[in-house]
Design a protein around this motif. Structure first.
Motif, PDB file in Angstrom:
ATOM      1  N   GLU A   1      -5.082   2.827   3.424  1.00  0.00           N
ATOM      2  CA  GLU A   1      -5.530   1.792   4.347  1.00  0.00           C
ATOM      3  C   GLU A   1      -6.087   0.566   3.635  1.00  0.00           C
ATOM      4  OE1 GLU A   1      -8.306   3.493   7.040  1.00  0.00           O
ATOM      5  OE2 GLU A   1      -6.840   4.868   7.939  1.00  0.00           O
ATOM      6  N   ARG A   2      -6.479   0.732   2.388  1.00  0.00           N
ATOM      7  CA  ARG A   2      -7.150  -0.381   1.718  1.00  0.00           C
ATOM      8  C   ARG A   2      -7.031  -0.249   0.209  1.00  0.00           C
ATOM      9  NH1 ARG A   2     -13.434  -2.241   2.879  1.00  0.00           N
ATOM     10  NH2 ARG A   2     -13.534  -3.937   1.355  1.00  0.00           N
TER      11      ARG A   2
ATOM     12  N   LYS B   1       0.820  -1.206   0.000  1.00  0.00           N
ATOM     13  CA  LYS B   1       0.000   0.000   0.000  1.00  0.00           C
ATOM     14  C   LYS B   1       0.855   1.257   0.000  1.00  0.00           C
ATOM     15  CE  LYS B   1      -3.798  -2.334   2.358  1.00  0.00           C
ATOM     16  NZ  LYS B   1      -3.127  -3.656   2.225  1.00  0.00           N
TER      17      LYS B   1
END
Length: 353
Positions: free
Chosen positions: A307-308, A302
């Protein structure tokens, strides 16, 4: 203000509204299904918000509420259908259903539709194929609303394209996009709201980027995404739809806006391509490989502050699950349009709150 309603209740309202206007119960049910599911994915610009305008188009003579979609020619892996100026959602549902059936035996199938109208969100039809365990592609040409590099004014439609393929952690991996940087209905809504827009959305009458939507669509045009890339993809959609079907082509001036010229036929064309993985690597293996790809994408390193990582369609499926569990929360503009229709035909809306 935003309002909440159960998915099934909204489908029932939409179907009953269309039957009230004279549409067959079967076509009304199909159209209500497409529009409500589109809202459940969070694509409110292409969902039930447009139902009242479709009905106004029926009343103005720009769409035939009684039209029956006809198969003009077909073979084991293809079909050409004529929507006869009927509602795009019901014609498209039937076309994709036919493509899926043909792909079951032929391995791949293409169904093209001419003389249709606005079909809502392309992603719904692509997901029909994914639900059947296949890869689906859906496209449509639209009225010219987008400029191209080196031009000014509206030259070509922002011709939408969607794909969907089966997965496991989400029902499908899918993407639904227009070839402009943003859907034209979002510019129209910004104008209604009196808001400025990013300078990457439209150009003015001189072909220059602008943040002011107050003169659109009378002046200016949408900008293609990634300049020549979005332009080239819009041409591909035109080749698969209007050119291939022998129907209307935006670049030839055959197509008018479905929402700004209610009294005129929209005259758009669609294409639906389905590939059956059973004849290639196998249906179960295909879904498993797709899921493996999705896991690898989500677990990629990442960026700082991220975060995602989402796979295409994952956000939409999360919204859909929430809508199934808690009901649909419709934005104020969607609720207002539905309430206008409700008052017009005397059919109450069963809001939750």
């Amino acid at each position: 203000m935003a309002k909440r309603i159960k998915i099934a209740a909204l489908k029932d309202f939409c179907a009953r509204a269309l039957v009230h206007e004279g549409m067959s119960e079967e076509d009304a049910r199909l159209c209500a299904e497409v529009l409500t599911e589109t809202d459940a994915f969070g694509t409110h610009s292409h969902g039930t918000k447009n139902l009242f305008n479709y009905i106004k188009k029926f009343r103005a003579g720009g769409m035939d509420i009684h039209a029956v979609t006809q198969v003009v020619s077909e073979g084991p892996a293809y079909a050409l259908m004529d929507a006869h100026n009927g509602m795009g959602e019901s014609a498209s549902y039937r076309a994709m259903s036919l493509a899926i059936e043909k792909a079951k035996s032929a391995g791949i199938a293409l169904v093209v539709v001419k003389n249709s109208s606005h079909f809502g969100a392309a992603g719904y039809y692509a997901n029909m194929a994914a639900k059947a365990g296949m890869l689906g592609l859906s496209v449509s040409n639209v009225d010219p609303n987008m400029t191209v590099p080196g031009a000014r004014g509206m030259v070509i439609g922002n011709n939408p394209l969607a794909y969907a393929a089966p997965a496991r952690s989400t029902p499908s991996i899918f993407l639904d996009i227009a070839m402009s940087n943003v859907a034209s209905l979002k510019v129209v809504q910004a104008r209604k709201d009196g808001r400025s827009i990013p300078e990457t959305w439209i150009v003015d009458k001189n072909g220059l980027p602008t943040t002011d939507p107050s003169h659109y669509p009378e002046e200016g045009a949408m900008q293609p995404f990634a300049a020549h890339k979005g332009y080239g993809m819009a041409v591909l959609v035109e080749l698969l739809t209007g050119a291939l079907s022998g129907g209307g082509m935006g670049t030839n001036g055959d197509i008018v806006s479905w929402c700004f010229e209610l009294e005129k036929p929209n005259n758009v064309c669609h294409a639906f391509l389905v590939v059956n993985p059973a004849v290639f690597c196998g249906a179960e293996a295909y879904a498993a490989r797709n899921e493996s790809m999705a896991r690898n994408l989500r677990s990629a390193p990442k960026a700082q502050g991220s975060e995602r990582i989402y796979t295409p369609g994952e956000i939409e499926w999360e919204r859909h699950r929430a809508a199934e569990a808690n009901g649909l929360e419709l934005p104020a503009d969607v609720a207002e349009s539905l309430e206008g229709l409700s008052a017009d035909i005397g059919l109450p809306l069963p809001w939750e709150c």
